[in-house]
Design a protein around this motif. Structure first.
Motif, PDB file in Angstrom:
ATOM      1  N   GLN A 270       2.665  -2.917  -3.090  1.00  0.00           N
ATOM      2  CA  GLN A 270       3.819  -2.387  -2.362  1.00  0.00           C
ATOM      3  C   GLN A 270       3.874  -0.867  -2.445  1.00  0.00           C
ATOM      4  O   GLN A 270       4.054  -0.183  -1.429  1.00  0.00           O
ATOM      5  N   ASN A 271       3.690  -0.356  -3.657  1.00  0.00           N
ATOM      6  CA  ASN A 271       3.730   1.090  -3.844  1.00  0.00           C
ATOM      7  C   ASN A 271       2.580   1.790  -3.124  1.00  0.00           C
ATOM      8  O   ASN A 271       2.748   2.848  -2.515  1.00  0.00           O
ATOM      9  N   LEU A 275       2.925   4.444   0.168  1.00  0.00           N
ATOM     10  CA  LEU A 275       2.386   5.799   0.226  1.00  0.00           C
ATOM     11  C   LEU A 275       1.441   5.950   1.419  1.00  0.00           C
ATOM     12  O   LEU A 275       1.495   6.945   2.153  1.00  0.00           O
ATOM     13  N   LYS A 276       0.587   4.961   1.608  1.00  0.00           N
ATOM     14  CA  LYS A 276      -0.377   5.008   2.705  1.00  0.00           C
ATOM     15  C   LYS A 276       0.345   5.162   4.049  1.00  0.00           C
ATOM     16  O   LYS A 276      -0.058   5.941   4.907  1.00  0.00           O
ATOM     17  N   SER A 277       1.436   4.414   4.187  1.00  0.00           N
ATOM     18  CA  SER A 277       2.222   4.492   5.429  1.00  0.00           C
ATOM     19  C   SER A 277       2.880   5.855   5.585  1.00  0.00           C
ATOM     20  O   SER A 277       2.889   6.430   6.682  1.00  0.00           O
ATOM     21  N   LYS A 294      -8.763  -0.425  -6.407  1.00  0.00           N
ATOM     22  CA  LYS A 294      -7.516  -1.193  -6.379  1.00  0.00           C
ATOM     23  C   LYS A 294      -6.392  -0.294  -5.873  1.00  0.00           C
ATOM     24  O   LYS A 294      -6.402   0.123  -4.728  1.00  0.00           O
ATOM     25  N   TYR A 295      -5.435   0.017  -6.737  1.00  0.00           N
ATOM     26  CA  TYR A 295      -4.296   0.826  -6.309  1.00  0.00           C
ATOM     27  C   TYR A 295      -4.325   2.203  -6.964  1.00  0.00           C
ATOM     28  O   TYR A 295      -3.314   2.879  -7.042  1.00  0.00           O
TER      29      TYR A 295
END
Length: 424
Positions: A270-271, A275-277, A294-295
């Motif tokens: 989700q986090n 951020l990507k968006s 991964k993240y």
């Protein structure tokens, strides 16, 4: 008004029509009862009759009496308009009546006097209406309401003026001067509300965008008040931008000192996707060549925070941009960016961060995306390329390329160890 002598003079000539014999008394009655339109009709009718009649002593006396009544009617109408202009409340349809009075004065061939009085009433009316605007809520909300009411009222008054004085062009200069004067008063008042320490550059940009859009509504009337508005704010805008530059430069320097050169770990999808968006919406998406584990991404929190902040600064600066302050806008954008770029370059050559060199290079690579987005936004608003930033980008790219060509120091565990002290 010498009614008795006027009437005796008229009655002495039996060929005069009855209505002309009574015209002076009728005029006095109309003026006293404020039937100004009827009074002007009587004056016009009398003038037409006298123009088509032969001169005589009786007619001369009538003309003299008519001139006296005309002067008195003009005096009465001007007094009415002056009282409206001096009224503090302007209640009871004062502005609507003023338009009628002004039209009547123009019919009495007093166009110059009528235009001056009408513009006095307009100024008083505009001031009274703006004083009713409440200052509750955020500054930007108040500015938007005030500018909307001000510009719509000025536009209405301009339309009324052009309609009333459509038959003459000699009053147009007075209208232009009045409009400039009222805009200067409005701009001074708005400046006192907008250019305050607690008003952010973003809020200022919103206010200016709104005001300019309101100003553009008057272009169809042939008056470009947006240009006048921008000119009057030029020095204040330049000063505000310079102060903003210093504030952001200090902030960026402090954050650079706190940079620990660690990848950003978002710990959850989700986090990460949030951020990507955000970055994609800002037009600075993450590069596909970045090694995303991964993240965890090879961009520091400092780089991400600066990138989002900087795009906001770019948009805010371009929102308040006018051609007269373009050099100031450029200096703001370049000065803030150079602080961060210098941080990247100094970190790259700092012995403390030898192990973080690949991470630093990834961050430097991402700054090309940030610069490209800035160039794109700048060109879309200003209309031409940001040459100084383009040159800075080339220099920065060269430094990045040179750093990748430098030989890397061998890791400590590869140093040769001797089993004997024979060579020592």
């Amino acid at each position: 008004m010498h009614k008795t002598s006027d009437r005796n003079s008229l009655n002495s000539h039996y060929k005069l029509p009855d209505w002309l014999i009574e015209v002076i008394e009728d005029l006095d009655s109309c003026i006293a009862q404020r039937h100004f339109e009827d009074a002007i009709d009587l004056l016009k009718k009398s003038e037409e009759y006298l123009d088509n009649s032969r001169d005589s002593m009786e007619l001369y006396d009538i003309k003299l009496s008519l001139n006296n009544r005309t002067t008195f009617l003009v005096h009465t109408l001007t007094n009415e308009l002056e009282l409206i202009a001096e009224s503090k409340s302007l209640q009871g349809g004062g502005y609507r009546f003023s338009k009628k009075a002004v039209k009547l004065l123009t019919q009495l061939h007093r166009c110059t006097q009528a235009s001056q009085l009408y513009l006095m009433v307009c100024s008083a009316t505009l001031k009274a209406r703006l004083e009713k605007v409440k200052r509750d809520g955020a500054t930007s909300c108040y500015i938007k309401r005030l500018s909307s009411i001000a510009i719509s009222n000025i536009s209405e008054m301009l339309c009324d003026f052009l309609d009333i004085f459509s038959h003459t062009k000699k009053c147009t200069s007075a209208l232009v001067i009045w409009c400039s004067h009222e805009l200067k008063i409005l701009t001074t008042h708005l400046s006192k509300q907008m250019f305050l320490p607690h008003v952010s550059l973003n809020a200022l940009g919103e206010c200016l965008t709104t005001i300019r859009s309101h100003c553009e509504q008057m272009i169809h009337l042939g008056i470009d008040i947006r240009y006048q508005f921008d000119i009057q704010l030029r020095s204040t805008l330049a000063k505000t931008l310079s102060e903003t530059k210093e504030k952001y430069m200090d902030s960026v320097k402090i954050r650079s000192l706190e940079d620990n050169w660690r990848p950003s770990n978002f710990e959850s999808p989700q986090n990460f996707y949030k951020l990507k968006s955000e970055l994609e919406i800002l037009g600075i998406p993450m590069l596909k060549i970045l090694d995303i584990n991964k993240y965890s991404i090879p961009l520091t929190s400092n780089t991400l925070a600066f990138s989002k902040l900087y795009i906001g600064i770019v948009e805010d600066c371009l929102n308040i941009y006018v051609p007269e302050i373009i050099i100031t806008v450029q200096n703001v954008l370049l000065s803030i960016l150079q602080i961060q770029l210098q941080h990247l370059l100094s970190s790259l050559s700092n012995c403390r961060y030898k192990q973080q060199i690949p991470l630093i290079r990834n961050n430097m690579l991402y700054f090309n995306v940030l610069i490209d987005r800035t160039l794109e936004l700048y060109r879309s608003v200003v209309g031409y390329q940001f040459d100084r930033l383009y040159i800075l980008k080339k220099k920065f790219s060269y430094e990045l390329k040179q750093s990748s060509m430098k030989p890397q120091p061998a890791p400590r565990n590869s140093v040769t160890k001797y089993s004997t002290i024979e060579y020592i």
